[in-house]
Design an enzyme around this catalytic site. Structure first.
Site, PDB file in Angstrom:
ATOM      1  N   ASP A   1      -3.154   1.509   6.498  1.00 50.05           N
ATOM      2  CA  ASP A   1      -2.222   1.197   5.407  1.00 50.05           C
ATOM      3  C   ASP A   1      -1.958  -0.308   5.331  1.00 50.05           C
ATOM      4  O   ASP A   1      -1.867  -0.882   4.237  1.00 50.05           O
ATOM      5  CB  ASP A   1      -0.895   1.932   5.608  1.00 50.05           C
ATOM      6  CG  ASP A   1      -1.052   3.440   5.478  1.00 50.05           C
ATOM      7  OD1 ASP A   1      -1.971   3.868   4.746  1.00 50.05           O
ATOM      8  OD2 ASP A   1      -0.277   4.171   6.112  1.00 50.05           O
TER       9      ASP A   1
ATOM     10  N   GLU B   1      -1.020  -1.518  -6.164  1.00 47.74           N
ATOM     11  CA  GLU B   1      -2.201  -0.886  -6.750  1.00 47.74           C
ATOM     12  C   GLU B   1      -1.835  -0.217  -8.058  1.00 47.74           C
ATOM     13  O   GLU B   1      -0.803   0.425  -8.173  1.00 47.74           O
ATOM     14  CB  GLU B   1      -2.758   0.182  -5.795  1.00 47.74           C
ATOM     15  CG  GLU B   1      -3.712  -0.372  -4.780  1.00 47.74           C
ATOM     16  CD  GLU B   1      -4.412   0.737  -4.013  1.00 47.74           C
ATOM     17  OE1 GLU B   1      -3.923   1.877  -4.061  1.00 47.74           O
ATOM     18  OE2 GLU B   1      -5.411   0.456  -3.376  1.00 47.74           O
TER      19      GLU B   1
ATOM     20  N   ASP C   1       0.861  -1.170   0.000  1.00 45.03           N
ATOM     21  CA  ASP C   1       0.000   0.000   0.000  1.00 45.03           C
ATOM     22  C   ASP C   1       0.903   1.228   0.000  1.00 45.03           C
ATOM     23  O   ASP C   1       1.775   1.361   0.859  1.00 45.03           O
ATOM     24  CB  ASP C   1      -0.878  -0.001   1.257  1.00 45.03           C
ATOM     25  CG  ASP C   1      -1.858   1.160   1.267  1.00 45.03           C
ATOM     26  OD1 ASP C   1      -2.949   1.002   0.705  1.00 45.03           O
ATOM     27  OD2 ASP C   1      -1.512   2.217   1.831  1.00 45.03           O
TER      28      ASP C   1
END
Ligand code: ZN
Length: 407
Positions: free
Chosen positions: A365, A269, A185
Site C-alpha cells: 500500500d 487514484e 493509496d
C-alpha cells in the site's frame, strides 16, 4: 474566494408540521416518479425527452387537474426542484456517472428543497426558521450559520427531521498551512495509506454493527407486519442504520480534515468506484466471475465511502488553499519506486511489494501511495510544459480535463 457551505440542524417540528412535511416529501416523490414514468413512456413511443421547462408545464397541469388536486397543497418550488433532480439524474446517466434514474420509494431519503432565499426567513437568535406552507419551525441551534442564505433542504431520517441550510460567503483566499505533497493509496486492509508512511485504519463500521443489524432485522421479520411490535422492531433497525451512517461520516470527516490540513497537494487514484461495484454481478449473458468474493470487496469499498472521502478531500483542500490531483491508476501497484521495473510479479502477495529486478521490499500500500504521488507530480509537470499554468491555490484540479497528459 466564495465558499458554499451547508449547515445542518435537527428540526423540532410540531405534530402538524411533521404531518405536513411527510405530505410534502410524499408529493415530491410522487412528482419525481410521475415525471420519470412520463419520460420513459415518451422514450418508448419514440418521442423526445422533455426538458425542465416542459416538465414544469406538466406539473402545473397535474396540480390543477382533477386526478391529483392534493399536489397543489404542497409548495410549488420544492416540487419543481424534484424535476430539476430528475434532469440531473438523466444528465449523470448520459455522462456515465450514474445508473439510469430509478423510481423513488417511500422512506428512502425523503427530502424536499426550497431554492428561493426570498421565501425563507432564518431567525438564528430565536433558533427558528420560516419555510413556505410550514410556517416557523424550531430547530436545535448548535452553531451559527455563516453567510448569505441560498437554499434549504428538509429531510427525514429514522423518524427525525433535519434541515440543511446552504449559505454563500466571501472568505479570504487561504494560504496553505503546509507545502508538502502526498500520495494516497486506498485499500481494504488499510482504508488509506499515505506516501509519507502514515495510514488510516479501515472503517468497517458496517461490519462492526452487522451482527446487531442482522439480529434486529430477524426480530423484525418475526413480527406481524404493521403491528406495534413490528413498528418498534423497525425503529430499532433504522436506529442501527443511522448509527452506522453517523460513525462513517464522523470518521471520514476526521480523516479528510487531518489530511487536508497537513498537506497542500494530495494525489489520489482516479478509481471508478461505480464500475468496480458493477462488475461483480456481471451481465445476465456473462455472469461475473468470483461474484461472491468481488461483491464482498465491493461492499467493503462502498462501506468505506471512497467517493465521499474524495469529495470531502477535494473541497477541504480548496478551503485550506491546497488542491487535489487525480491520476490514472495505471501500474501504481506494480511499478518499483526504486528502479522503475514494472511487473505483476513485484507483488507476491496482496500486502507485500518485492521488486524482482532490484530486490526492493516494502508494504504494498505504501508503494502504491508513493507511485500515486509520482504520477501526480508527473501530471503537473506535463501540464506546465503544455503551457498550462500550475494550479493556483484553492483551484480544483481533480476534474480538470488533461486527458492528453498520460502521467
Ligand atoms: Zn526495483
Amino acid at each position: 474566494m466564495q465558499r458554499l457551505q451547508a449547515f445542518k440542524f435537527e428540526l423540532m417540528p410540531t405534530g402538524e408540521q411533521q404531518r405536513q412535511m411527510r405530505r410534502f416529501a410524499g408529493s415530491c416523490r410522487f412528482v419525481f416518479n410521475k415525471a420519470l414514468a412520463l419520460q420513459k413512456e415518451r422514450y418508448e413511443q419514440g418521442e423526445k425527452k422533455l426538458g425542465y421547462a416542459g416538465l414544469c408545464k406538466e406539473l402545473t397541469a397535474w396540480r390543477n387537474g382533477v386526478e391529483t388536486p392534493w399536489l397543489s397543497d404542497a409548495p410549488t418550488h420544492p416540487l419543481q426542484q424534484t424535476l430539476k433532480d430528475l434532469e440531473r439524474a438523466y444528465k449523470n446517466f448520459f455522462a456515465k456517472r450514474a445508473d439510469f434514474p430509478r423510481f423513488k420509494k417511500k422512506g428512502q431519503r425523503d427530502s424536499f428543497r426550497y431554492p428561493d432565499p426570498k421565501q425563507i426567513k432564518l431567525d438564528q437568535v430565536n433558533s427558528r426558521l420560516f419555510l413556505p406552507k410550514l410556517g416557523w419551525l424550531r430547530y436545535r441551534n448548535s452553531r451559527e450559520a455563516l453567510g448569505e442564505l441560498r437554499n434549504v433542504t428538509v429531510s427525514e431520517h429514522a423518524g427525525r427531521w433535519f434541515v440543511s441550510i446552504q449559505t454563500l460567503r466571501e472568505v479570504e483566499q487561504p494560504l496553505p498551512q503546509s507545502a508538502t505533497a502526498v500520495g494516497i493509496d486506498m485499500g481494504i486492509v488499510r482504508f488509506a495509506t499515505l506516501s509519507d508512511g502514515t495510514f488510516f485504519e479501515p472503517l468497517n463500521s458496517f461490519k462492526r454493527h452487522e451482527a446487531a443489524l442482522r439480529r434486529a432485522q430477524q426480530a423484525m421479520s418475526r413480527k406481524t407486519k404493521f403491528s406495534s411490535n413490528w413498528k418498534k422492531a423497525k425503529a430499532r433497525v433504522e436506529q442501527i442504520h443511522s448509527r452506522i451512517g453517523n460513525a462513517r461520516r464522523d470518521y471520514l470527516h476526521k480523516t479528510t480534515t487531518a489530511i487536508s490540513q497537513n498537506h497542500a497537494m494530495v494525489c489520489i487514484e482516479d478509481l471508478q468506484v461505480r464500475n468496480m461495484s458493477k462488475s461483480a454481478a456481471g451481465s445476465t449473458e456473462k455472469p461475473g466471475k468470483n461474484v461472491r468474493a468481488k461483491s464482498g470487496l465491493n461492499k467493503s469499498i462502498l462501506d468505506q465511502g471512497w467517493f465521499e472521502f474524495r469529495r470531502q478531500l477535494d473541497y477541504k483542500l480548496a478551503w485550506n488553499g491546497g488542491y487535489l490531483v487525480a491520476v490514472p491508476p495505471q501500474n501504481t501497484s506494480r511499478i518499483c519506486p526504486v528502479c522503475g521495473h514494472v511487473s505483476a510479479e513485484n507483488r507476491p502477495t496482496q500486502a507485500r511489494f518485492a521488486c524482482v529486478a532490484c530486490g526492493f521490499e516494502e508494504n504494498a500500500d505504501l508503494v502504491g501511495a508513493i507511485n500515486v504521488l509520482r504520477a501526480g507530480h508527473a501530471r503537473l509537470a506535463c501540464e506546465v510544459s503544455g503551457a498550462v499554468m500550475p494550479p493556483a491555490a484553492g483551484t480544483h484540479r481533480s476534474d480538470s480535463g488533461v486527458a492528453q497528459c498520460r502521467a
